[in-house]
Scaffold this motif. Sequence first.
Motif, PDB file in Angstrom:
ATOM      1  N   CYS A 391       2.026  14.937  12.999  1.00 15.26           N
ATOM      2  CA  CYS A 391       2.132  15.370  11.609  1.00 15.26           C
ATOM      3  C   CYS A 391       2.200  14.109  10.773  1.00 15.26           C
ATOM      4  O   CYS A 391       3.224  13.418  10.772  1.00 15.26           O
ATOM      5  CB  CYS A 391       3.372  16.240  11.394  1.00 15.26           C
ATOM      6  SG  CYS A 391       3.581  16.801   9.689  1.00 15.26           S
ATOM      7  N   ALA A 393       0.856  11.856   7.055  1.00 13.79           N
ATOM      8  CA  ALA A 393       0.346  11.915   5.685  1.00 13.79           C
ATOM      9  C   ALA A 393      -1.151  11.634   5.694  1.00 13.79           C
ATOM     10  O   ALA A 393      -1.650  10.833   6.501  1.00 13.79           O
ATOM     11  CB  ALA A 393       1.070  10.897   4.813  1.00 13.79           C
ATOM     12  N   ASN A 394      -1.913  12.304   4.806  1.00 11.26           N
ATOM     13  CA  ASN A 394      -3.357  12.077   4.764  1.00 11.26           C
ATOM     14  C   ASN A 394      -3.678  10.747   4.100  1.00 11.26           C
ATOM     15  O   ASN A 394      -2.791  10.056   3.579  1.00 11.26           O
ATOM     16  CB  ASN A 394      -4.080  13.239   4.069  1.00 11.26           C
ATOM     17  CG  ASN A 394      -3.656  13.418   2.611  1.00 11.26           C
ATOM     18  OD1 ASN A 394      -3.171  12.497   1.963  1.00 11.26           O
ATOM     19  ND2 ASN A 394      -3.865  14.624   2.084  1.00 11.26           N
ATOM     20  N   TYR A 400      -0.478  16.471   4.054  1.00 13.87           N
ATOM     21  CA  TYR A 400      -0.212  16.168   5.453  1.00 13.87           C
ATOM     22  C   TYR A 400      -1.219  16.859   6.364  1.00 13.87           C
ATOM     23  O   TYR A 400      -1.740  17.942   6.048  1.00 13.87           O
ATOM     24  CB  TYR A 400       1.200  16.612   5.838  1.00 13.87           C
ATOM     25  CG  TYR A 400       2.279  15.726   5.258  1.00 13.87           C
ATOM     26  CD1 TYR A 400       2.810  14.670   5.984  1.00 13.87           C
ATOM     27  CD2 TYR A 400       2.759  15.944   3.965  1.00 13.87           C
ATOM     28  CE1 TYR A 400       3.789  13.840   5.452  1.00 13.87           C
ATOM     29  CE2 TYR A 400       3.745  15.128   3.420  1.00 13.87           C
ATOM     30  CZ  TYR A 400       4.249  14.076   4.175  1.00 13.87           C
ATOM     31  OH  TYR A 400       5.206  13.262   3.646  1.00 13.87           O
ATOM     32  N   ASN A 415      -4.018  21.521   7.895  1.00 15.44           N
ATOM     33  CA  ASN A 415      -4.085  20.363   7.011  1.00 15.44           C
ATOM     34  C   ASN A 415      -3.962  20.845   5.563  1.00 15.44           C
ATOM     35  O   ASN A 415      -4.682  21.750   5.136  1.00 15.44           O
ATOM     36  CB  ASN A 415      -5.408  19.623   7.196  1.00 15.44           C
ATOM     37  CG  ASN A 415      -5.616  19.199   8.643  1.00 15.44           C
ATOM     38  OD1 ASN A 415      -4.653  18.866   9.334  1.00 15.44           O
ATOM     39  ND2 ASN A 415      -6.860  19.207   9.110  1.00 15.44           N
TER      40      ASN A 415
END
Length: 534
Positions: A391, A393-394, A400, A415
Amino acid sequence: MKKIILLLVCMLSGFMFSHTLNYNKIVLRHWSIQKNNTFIDGSFSKYKNGLVSIEDAQNRIIDVPLQSLSAEDQLYVKKREDAIIAINTSLSTVNKAENVTPFLIKSILIALFLFVFGIYIFRNIESKKRNYLIPIVSAGIIMTLFSFGKKMLTTTDPNFINSAFIPFIPNVHTSWDSNYFYVESKGIPNHTMMVGISNHGWQQQVPNPQCYIGTNHWSIPLNPIIAATPTLIDNVHFTRGAIALAANGVPIFNYHTNTGVDSYLDGQLDNYGGHCGKGDDYHYHTAPIHLYTLGQTTTNLPCAFALDGFAVYGSVEPNGTAMTTLDTNHGHYGTNGVYHYHGTSTAPYMIGSFVGQVTEDATNQLIPQAAAHPVRNENWGPLAGALITSCVANANNNGYNLSYTLNGTPGYATNFSWSGTTYTFNYVTPSLTTPTNYNGFSQCTVPLANNAFALDNAITLYPNPAKDILQINIGNAVLENDIQNITIYGIKGDLILKTDYFKSTLDIKNLASGTYFVKFQFENAQITKKLLVK
């Protein structure tokens, strides 16, 4: 007969004086900032340390110096603050009266009892027996008074509470008044989330940052009162909402879920004792003692504060010694006479019962407390066979990506990201991606102004004036590691000295006598201290 009377008197005194320990319409104001000739539309949140906190329509908190506002706005703030102070004073008077009245009554009863008992002893007890009785009675009186004293109103130094949250700046923002210590955060920790939940424990929720900001802040009582009887935390009471707040701004819930099971033993928690609720809000269910093992704070500081006002430590006492025996509430009184809890790896993990007075509403939630704001309205449930693998952060830092396997098959993910008030969820399987948009709240930011104030208070230069060596004390190894550089400037702004890391001592013997400025550069704040060199 005399022995029987004495026994009855002692029993009566014990009965009389002993006791058991145990939160759609928003009105916006048009604020005028004269210096910049700008305007802000928002509602008054609070006034603290010369700063007015204004919450705009997007739930963002903007801190503005009071003196920069128009005369009309300054008067408005003063009236609001006077009204708040008047309310708090009234409540404080009531609270103190509730505690002082029993104190006076019991004091009078104790005085009368001792007076009558003293007369009885000297009139009816032989001199030799008196010599044995007086020490016993004296010890009983001292124990009674000590036990009674624990019922008194206590006040917690807000700077002590603040010291626990300072290591987690800028992810938290703190302030206080005479009644509460306030913490603002987004409820997202600085560690991996969700990984470690068992193959039947994931409720298909994801960690959506929340806005525990402005009036939706966390409140820790500054005047905790020992309850006559502790309030049990079990599978009935406090099964909704938080019971404590971790020093990193993440709420902590009852270890029982709202279905009454032990969340840890049921495999619902990640490697750090947390998961997400139905509001996609991340929270812990056990004590955040990992903040110590991860090196994010130090063992002499609390890792959390219960919402009854008392601190939570790990396996070490505040003075550095090993944890001593815990009572049935999962804590004890420290050497300073103040109660605190401890976190452990076994149930109840942190708090067995609230020792401080608390209020539970009809929904089994402690009040006051902050509220999470869900974006999705589906009735998600456990996904059997799902194991979360990551999991993170993008790339745009606006969401996320949560990946998982299903019955051993990879390629599954949830997502999500946000833009304004639109939240986009991509539900991914090995063969299909289903995007769904939800309408939610605009993401907010944690205020920084008071964080800089807290950092400023944490840094001490000594001696000042100095001559050859300058000592620097921050009192926290975590904050020391956060310093990017330390620089010394002359009064004309000329750079004199620079170090790219924290140093507790600086050689200043080559500096001429005069006034200098020492600047401490953190990632999101810069603190400047005046230095006099003789």
